[in-house]
Design a protein around this motif. Sequence first.
Motif, short mmCIF file in Angstrom:
data_model
loop_
_atom_site.label_atom_id
_atom_site.label_comp_id
_atom_site.label_asym_id
_atom_site.label_seq_id
_atom_site.Cartn_x
_atom_site.Cartn_y
_atom_site.Cartn_z
N GLU A 23 0.81 -1.21 0.00
CA GLU A 23 0.00 0.00 0.00
C GLU A 23 0.86 1.28 0.00
N TYR A 126 -13.12 -4.07 2.76
CA TYR A 126 -11.74 -3.86 2.32
C TYR A 126 -11.09 -2.73 3.13
N HIS A 127 -10.00 -3.06 3.81
CA HIS A 127 -9.24 -2.13 4.65
C HIS A 127 -10.10 -1.51 5.76
#
Length: 161
Positions: A23, A126-127
Amino acid sequence: RAFAESGDVPERNVIFAFWDGEEQGLLGSKHFTQSCPFISQVKGYLNFDMIGRNNKPENPQHVVYFYTASHPAFGDWLKEDIARYGLQLDPFYNAWYNPVGGSDNGSFARKGIPIIWYHTDGHPDYHQPGDEAPKINYEKTTDISRAAFLNMWNLANVENY
């Protein structure tokens, strides 16, 4: 473990490596591909992203199988292995001519190394803190791992692909 338990030695070396910093700009894979003294000898790269979740609840066996389009054998291998070993996967085959997206496979593709990339698409967690272990489809994750072993075995033993 699967390689060790097979009782056979592959024709080529297999490297298992884990990256960090995707990331933040593919830091781990970029460093490896830029500093590995034998990078020109690497014959293929397998990548895994979010393989445990179900983006399509109506199809819990869904997986996206990206691969370098110039190597159609990769798609053939998975089709054959699903049939031969009864893997419970329903892949969306996505041959990609330039697989350099934002995941670690891009670091290898930029070096001309063919890739295979397992992914199960994004999901609402997601995340997010809600991305928790009880939401993992362990059966699918296991069959993706089996398919990946078979892909690696082929990469390590097939001369041309």
